[in-house]
Design an enzyme around this catalytic site. Structure first.
Site, PDB file in Angstrom:
ATOM      1  N   PRO A  30     -33.196  16.060  11.298  1.00  0.00           N
ATOM      2  CA  PRO A  30     -34.373  16.631  10.644  1.00  0.00           C
ATOM      3  C   PRO A  30     -35.562  15.672  10.693  1.00  0.00           C
ATOM      4  O   PRO A  30     -35.408  14.470  10.480  1.00  0.00           O
ATOM      5  CB  PRO A  30     -33.914  16.844   9.198  1.00  0.00           C
ATOM      6  CG  PRO A  30     -32.424  16.884   9.273  1.00  0.00           C
ATOM      7  CD  PRO A  30     -32.047  15.960  10.381  1.00  0.00           C
ATOM      8  N   CYS A  32     -39.443  15.678   9.073  1.00  0.00           N
ATOM      9  CA  CYS A  32     -40.485  16.341   8.294  1.00  0.00           C
ATOM     10  C   CYS A  32     -41.767  16.450   9.111  1.00  0.00           C
ATOM     11  O   CYS A  32     -42.189  15.477   9.736  1.00  0.00           O
ATOM     12  CB  CYS A  32     -40.738  15.580   7.001  1.00  0.00           C
ATOM     13  SG  CYS A  32     -39.432  15.749   5.782  1.00  0.00           S
ATOM     14  N   ALA A  66     -36.438  19.096   6.209  1.00  0.00           N
ATOM     15  CA  ALA A  66     -36.041  19.432   4.841  1.00  0.00           C
ATOM     16  C   ALA A  66     -36.753  20.709   4.418  1.00  0.00           C
ATOM     17  O   ALA A  66     -37.985  20.760   4.364  1.00  0.00           O
ATOM     18  CB  ALA A  66     -36.398  18.283   3.904  1.00  0.00           C
ATOM     19  N   GLN A 108     -31.646  22.485   7.049  1.00  0.00           N
ATOM     20  CA  GLN A 108     -31.376  21.477   6.024  1.00  0.00           C
ATOM     21  C   GLN A 108     -31.991  21.957   4.713  1.00  0.00           C
ATOM     22  O   GLN A 108     -33.215  21.978   4.557  1.00  0.00           O
ATOM     23  CB  GLN A 108     -31.961  20.111   6.400  1.00  0.00           C
ATOM     24  CG  GLN A 108     -31.548  19.031   5.401  1.00  0.00           C
ATOM     25  CD  GLN A 108     -32.245  17.705   5.648  1.00  0.00           C
ATOM     26  OE1 GLN A 108     -33.468  17.601   5.486  1.00  0.00           O
ATOM     27  NE2 GLN A 108     -31.484  16.692   6.034  1.00  0.00           N
ATOM     28  N   TYR A 193     -33.656  11.975  -2.966  1.00  0.00           N
ATOM     29  CA  TYR A 193     -34.044  13.273  -3.473  1.00  0.00           C
ATOM     30  C   TYR A 193     -33.046  13.720  -4.548  1.00  0.00           C
ATOM     31  O   TYR A 193     -32.176  12.954  -4.946  1.00  0.00           O
ATOM     32  CB  TYR A 193     -34.180  14.264  -2.318  1.00  0.00           C
ATOM     33  CG  TYR A 193     -35.259  13.829  -1.336  1.00  0.00           C
ATOM     34  CD1 TYR A 193     -36.534  13.480  -1.785  1.00  0.00           C
ATOM     35  CD2 TYR A 193     -35.010  13.718   0.023  1.00  0.00           C
ATOM     36  CE1 TYR A 193     -37.522  13.054  -0.917  1.00  0.00           C
ATOM     37  CE2 TYR A 193     -35.998  13.289   0.907  1.00  0.00           C
ATOM     38  CZ  TYR A 193     -37.249  12.957   0.427  1.00  0.00           C
ATOM     39  OH  TYR A 193     -38.227  12.520   1.297  1.00  0.00           O
ATOM     40  N   ARG A 241     -25.747  15.759   4.222  1.00  0.00           N
ATOM     41  CA  ARG A 241     -26.373  14.466   4.531  1.00  0.00           C
ATOM     42  C   ARG A 241     -26.340  13.601   3.282  1.00  0.00           C
ATOM     43  O   ARG A 241     -26.762  14.031   2.210  1.00  0.00           O
ATOM     44  CB  ARG A 241     -27.807  14.639   5.011  1.00  0.00           C
ATOM     45  CG  ARG A 241     -28.367  13.314   5.555  1.00  0.00           C
ATOM     46  CD  ARG A 241     -29.671  13.471   6.276  1.00  0.00           C
ATOM     47  NE  ARG A 241     -29.895  12.316   7.149  1.00  0.00           N
ATOM     48  CZ  ARG A 241     -30.987  12.125   7.870  1.00  0.00           C
ATOM     49  NH1 ARG A 241     -31.970  13.012   7.832  1.00  0.00           N
ATOM     50  NH2 ARG A 241     -31.107  11.069   8.639  1.00  0.00           N
TER      51      ARG A 241
END
Length: 285
Positions: A30, A32, A66, A108, A193, A241
């Site tokens: 992934p 962003c 994400a 994701q 996160y 993840r």
């Protein structure tokens, strides 16, 4: 013609998770993009080209950036989402194209927790740091406690009913992922996160059943993974993840990651995508 295993490097050999077959073992991690200019979570032509070009280039598996399960779960106002019909339909166009190029594609699913509502990490925002204020399209963030990530605004601590709502949001987004045609789901439990915030003893100082000892801090991760596995088709893989370590004494570490991995396997997680760090920073953001 199938590749000759005698001459084909293992990296280029086909692979399989559950019933999902992939043409090789090269995955796009992934990345962003912060390119949802309308701030509505709907992926655009940018995302089609970004992901589609990699699919055409030969990756076996593409993993999206994400993708937030709720508006408040976004890292920035310009992140993609999967909490409504318009987003689902837009993702379907992208999954169809990538699959047409011979790639598989996973979404994701993420909630940024206390690290949400930040300025996009793009050159035009280089002078801006920290939390996007509400008057500039930001929002109040949430976390396991009211303690902020350094340089960001303090979050609101999640109550038990709100935690249950987060689990429900992951499940709802999983249903939309199936509708959108994704081949796999990856749950983002890393990089400081929301779920990583619950896992890390440096961040999660709760004293209820979602804090305290290791099983308590791992509870939210287990609940989300188990609920998503039940909602996701049995023949499609579920990936998680994690950040394997916080790199700080007294934080999340390899031993705890192994304990979590065993519990995730028990509830039907098929693979781990291992990264590190992100939950705690001693300096400024």
């Amino acid at each position: 013609m199938a590749p000759d295993p005698a001459v084909t490097p293992a990296l280029l050999a086909p692979a399989q998770l559950r019933r999902l077959e992939m043409r090789n073992r090269i995955w796009l991690a992934p990345m962003c993009q912060y390119m949802v200019e309308d701030r509505d979570g709907v992926p655009t032509d940018w995302h089609l080209v970004h992901l589609g070009a990699r699919a055409a280039g030969g990756f076996g598996m593409i993993v999206t950036e994400a993708t937030a399960i709720s508006p408040e779960g976004r890292i920035s106002p310009q992140d993609t989402g999967l909490w409504n019909r318009e987003q689902t339909d837009a993702w379907r166009r992208i999954t169809s194209f990538c699959q047409g190029q011979g790639a598989r594609i996973a979404v994701q699913l993420a909630h940024a927790g206390r690290k949400a509502s930040t300025w996009p990490a793009l050159p035009r925002y280089r002078a801006r740091r920290g939390t996007v204020p509400e008057f500039a399209a930001g929002w109040r963030t949430v976390g396991p406690t009211p303690e902020p990530f350094p340089g960001l605004d303090a979050p609101d601590a999640l109550g038990k009913e709100e935690i249950a709502g987060v689990v429900a949001d992951f499940v709802a987004a999983t249903g939309r992922a199936e509708e959108a045609g994704f081949d796999a789901v990856e749950l983002h439990f890393a990089h400081g996160y929301l779920v990583h915030e619950f896992l890390s003893p440096l961040v999660n100082t709760r004293t209820d059943e979602y804090g305290g000892d290791g099983p308590g801090r791992r509870r939210l991760a287990r609940e989300i993974a188990a609920a998503v596995r039940e909602a996701w088709p049995a023949d499609r893989p579920l990936i998680v993840r994690i950040s394997a370590t916080d790199w700080i004494d007294g934080g999340w570490d390899i031993t705890q990651s192994v304990e979590l991995a065993r519990e995730l396997e028990e509830v039907g997680v098929d693979a781990l995508h291992v990264s590190t760090g992100g939950a705690y920073h001693r300096g400024s953001w």
